[in-house]
Write an enzyme that holds these catalytic residues in place. Structure first.
Site, PDB file in Angstrom:
ATOM      1  N   SER A  38      40.263  48.743  38.758  1.00 53.63           N
ATOM      2  CA  SER A  38      40.254  49.615  37.581  1.00 53.63           C
ATOM      3  C   SER A  38      40.042  48.828  36.283  1.00 53.63           C
ATOM      4  O   SER A  38      39.756  49.404  35.244  1.00 53.63           O
ATOM      5  CB  SER A  38      41.546  50.444  37.490  1.00 53.63           C
ATOM      6  OG  SER A  38      42.641  49.622  37.128  1.00 53.63           O
ATOM      7  N   ASN A  39      40.158  47.503  36.348  1.00 54.97           N
ATOM      8  CA  ASN A  39      39.875  46.682  35.176  1.00 54.97           C
ATOM      9  C   ASN A  39      38.348  46.560  35.050  1.00 54.97           C
ATOM     10  O   ASN A  39      37.656  46.290  36.023  1.00 54.97           O
ATOM     11  CB  ASN A  39      40.518  45.298  35.301  1.00 54.97           C
ATOM     12  CG  ASN A  39      40.433  44.515  34.019  1.00 54.97           C
ATOM     13  OD1 ASN A  39      39.349  44.220  33.523  1.00 54.97           O
ATOM     14  ND2 ASN A  39      41.583  44.174  33.462  1.00 54.97           N
ATOM     15  N   GLN A  40      37.850  46.752  33.854  1.00 55.14           N
ATOM     16  CA  GLN A  40      36.406  46.791  33.622  1.00 55.14           C
ATOM     17  C   GLN A  40      35.801  45.429  33.254  1.00 55.14           C
ATOM     18  O   GLN A  40      34.607  45.339  32.966  1.00 55.14           O
ATOM     19  CB  GLN A  40      36.110  47.798  32.504  1.00 55.14           C
ATOM     20  CG  GLN A  40      36.552  49.196  32.850  1.00 55.14           C
ATOM     21  CD  GLN A  40      36.493  50.144  31.664  1.00 55.14           C
ATOM     22  OE1 GLN A  40      36.606  49.736  30.517  1.00 55.14           O
ATOM     23  NE2 GLN A  40      36.311  51.417  31.955  1.00 55.14           N
ATOM     24  N   PHE A  41      36.606  44.364  33.284  1.00 61.49           N
ATOM     25  CA  PHE A  41      36.139  43.053  32.835  1.00 61.49           C
ATOM     26  C   PHE A  41      34.819  42.653  33.467  1.00 61.49           C
ATOM     27  O   PHE A  41      33.838  42.336  32.775  1.00 61.49           O
ATOM     28  CB  PHE A  41      37.199  41.979  33.112  1.00 61.49           C
ATOM     29  CG  PHE A  41      36.772  40.600  32.716  1.00 61.49           C
ATOM     30  CD1 PHE A  41      36.928  40.160  31.417  1.00 61.49           C
ATOM     31  CD2 PHE A  41      36.205  39.726  33.644  1.00 61.49           C
ATOM     32  CE1 PHE A  41      36.522  38.885  31.040  1.00 61.49           C
ATOM     33  CE2 PHE A  41      35.797  38.448  33.279  1.00 61.49           C
ATOM     34  CZ  PHE A  41      35.956  38.030  31.970  1.00 61.49           C
ATOM     35  N   THR A 138      39.921  45.046  28.493  1.00 62.97           N
ATOM     36  CA  THR A 138      39.151  45.670  29.568  1.00 62.97           C
ATOM     37  C   THR A 138      40.055  46.328  30.612  1.00 62.97           C
ATOM     38  O   THR A 138      39.585  46.905  31.574  1.00 62.97           O
ATOM     39  CB  THR A 138      38.259  44.625  30.277  1.00 62.97           C
ATOM     40  OG1 THR A 138      39.092  43.603  30.824  1.00 62.97           O
ATOM     41  CG2 THR A 138      37.249  44.029  29.310  1.00 62.97           C
TER      42      THR A 138
END
Length: 165
Positions: A38-41, A138
């Site tokens: 779920s982290n967009q990094f 992010t």
């Protein structure tokens, strides 16, 4: 619960350092930076470099290397329930001064969130020969900004990396 940060991903050729606060539970369990889907990094980073997104951690590290980017965290360890930076207590900072002494060609530091920058300010004195910039988080827990808006803000990382290619 006691949390210990990951070792830095860094090379002698690194010119840019991206600093997060402390890896989340999934990242620590996987021993991979930004390991929570779920982290967009990684999606944002691949996007700003116009590269096809990859789930492979080796491909992700290769993207960093190709663009002279290092990753680390401001904190070495802390107490925290869950993955929220808001729940951090008993923190111990990483020795960024030593890292920058070992890697003197790092000239740009980007903070992956306002929280990372606040902890940096608490434990470090900025160096005059390094440019610092705070980016929007992010994290999937940081929903106050759209992915498109975050990506637009993160383009500065690619623009800076292109200076060194």
């Amino acid at each position: 619960m006691y949390r210990k940060a990951l070792l830095p991903i860094i090379e002698k050729s690194s010119r840019i350092l991206i600093l997060g606060t402390m890896p989340g539970e999934q990242s620590i369990a996987k021993q991979q930076y930004y390991g929570n889907p779920s982290n967009q990094f990684w999606k944002i980073l691949f996007s700003v470099f116009n590269e096809d997104f990859s789930l492979s951690y080796e491909d992700r590290k290769a993207l960093l290397s190709k663009n002279k980017i290092a990753l680390w965290n401001v904190l070495a360890s802390c107490q925290r329930q869950g993955s929220s930076d808001a729940k951090i207590t008993g923190e111990v900072a990483n020795d960024l001064t030593n890292l920058l002494t070992q890697y003197p060609d790092i000239k740009h530091i980007f903070f992956e969130s306002k929280t990372a920058f606040r902890y940096f300010e608490k434990y470090n004195t900025p160096l005059s020969n390094v440019t610092y910039f705070t980016l929007p988080s992010t994290s999937g827990l940081s929903a106050g900004m759209s992915k498109a808006a975050k990506t637009e803000s993160w383009k500065i990382v690619a623009e800076t990396a292109y200076l060194y290619l």
